[in-house]
Motif scaffolding. Structure first.
Motif, PDB file in Angstrom:
ATOM      1  N   CYS A  44      29.227  14.440  -8.047  1.00 21.29           N
ATOM      2  CA  CYS A  44      28.429  13.748  -9.068  1.00 21.29           C
ATOM      3  C   CYS A  44      27.130  13.220  -8.477  1.00 21.29           C
ATOM      4  O   CYS A  44      26.066  13.337  -9.090  1.00 21.29           O
ATOM      5  N   ALA A  51      29.854  10.201 -13.855  1.00 18.84           N
ATOM      6  CA  ALA A  51      31.284  10.428 -13.652  1.00 18.84           C
ATOM      7  C   ALA A  51      32.094   9.792 -14.777  1.00 18.84           C
ATOM      8  O   ALA A  51      31.808   8.672 -15.198  1.00 18.84           O
ATOM      9  N   GLN A  71      33.216   4.649  -6.081  1.00 16.49           N
ATOM     10  CA  GLN A  71      32.162   5.017  -7.031  1.00 16.49           C
ATOM     11  C   GLN A  71      30.840   4.378  -6.613  1.00 16.49           C
ATOM     12  O   GLN A  71      29.801   5.030  -6.576  1.00 16.49           O
ATOM     13  N   ALA A  78      29.317   5.539 -13.694  1.00 16.52           N
ATOM     14  CA  ALA A  78      30.613   6.016 -14.156  1.00 16.52           C
ATOM     15  C   ALA A  78      31.007   5.356 -15.458  1.00 16.52           C
ATOM     16  O   ALA A  78      30.528   4.277 -15.807  1.00 16.52           O
TER      17      ALA A  78
END
Length: 178
Positions: A44, A51, A71, A78
């Motif tokens: 990503c 994401a 993340q 995300a």
């Protein structure tokens, strides 16, 4: 996959012996393997993708902080989605990322639950007439409540276009390309 394994009881080496064998255009991607969450976030980041991470039925609560830290480590935006409403407040305590309550059928109860969590929307099964019929009435109800919508398993371009016109923000598909 071309074999069966219980994910929680399998090692990564065991899982990497399996290949994806189902999905639109999957034949164009031979030896397609499952990826780790770290590989997913790295991909990503590499392609500047947003994401979407599904939390599976209360199984990861003790690891939410690790998931979100990973993340953030990759600098990826995300969205977190879950069928279990109970997961959403716990996630909200750790992140301001968008959240979506996954539902088969959009209901007034689901809308009310989602409204109790800041920056939470409804992600629905687009293949149910209940959700997309009657001029997308149920989707309009979600929007009227001030919530965003997302959908999943939308593998028809015609349906995708209808849902975009109805205001659905995110569409998940099994079709890698058309």
């Amino acid at each position: 996959m071309d074999g069966m394994r219980v994910l929680e009881l399998s090692t990564l080496d065991q899982l990497n012996k399996l290949n994806y064998d189902n999905g639109h255009n999957v034949d164009n991607y031979p030896d397609l393997k499952i990826c780790t969450l770290e590989e997913f976030f790295a991909t990503c980041a590499k392609y500047n993708m947003h994401a979407v991470v599904e939390i599976k039925y209360n199984r990861n609560r003790s690891h939410y902080d690790e998931i979100i830290a990973l993340q953030e480590q990759y600098g990826v935006d995300a969205t977190y989605i879950a069928f279990s409403y109970e997961d959403l407040p716990d996630l909200r305590a750790l992140t301001d990322a968008p959240l979506f309550l996954l539902v088969d059928e959009i209901t007034d109860e689901a809308i009310e639950k989602a409204k109790t969590v800041e920056n939470c929307g409804i992600s629905y099964n687009c293949n149910l007439e209940h959700n997309t019929g009657n001029d997308c009435e149920m989707i309009k109800r979600v929007h009227a409540a001030g919530l965003e919508t997302a959908t999943w398993t939308c593998d028809s371009l015609e349906l995708m276009e209808k849902l975009v016109r109805a205001g659905t923000k995110y569409i998940t598909t099994n079709c890698i390309t058309y």
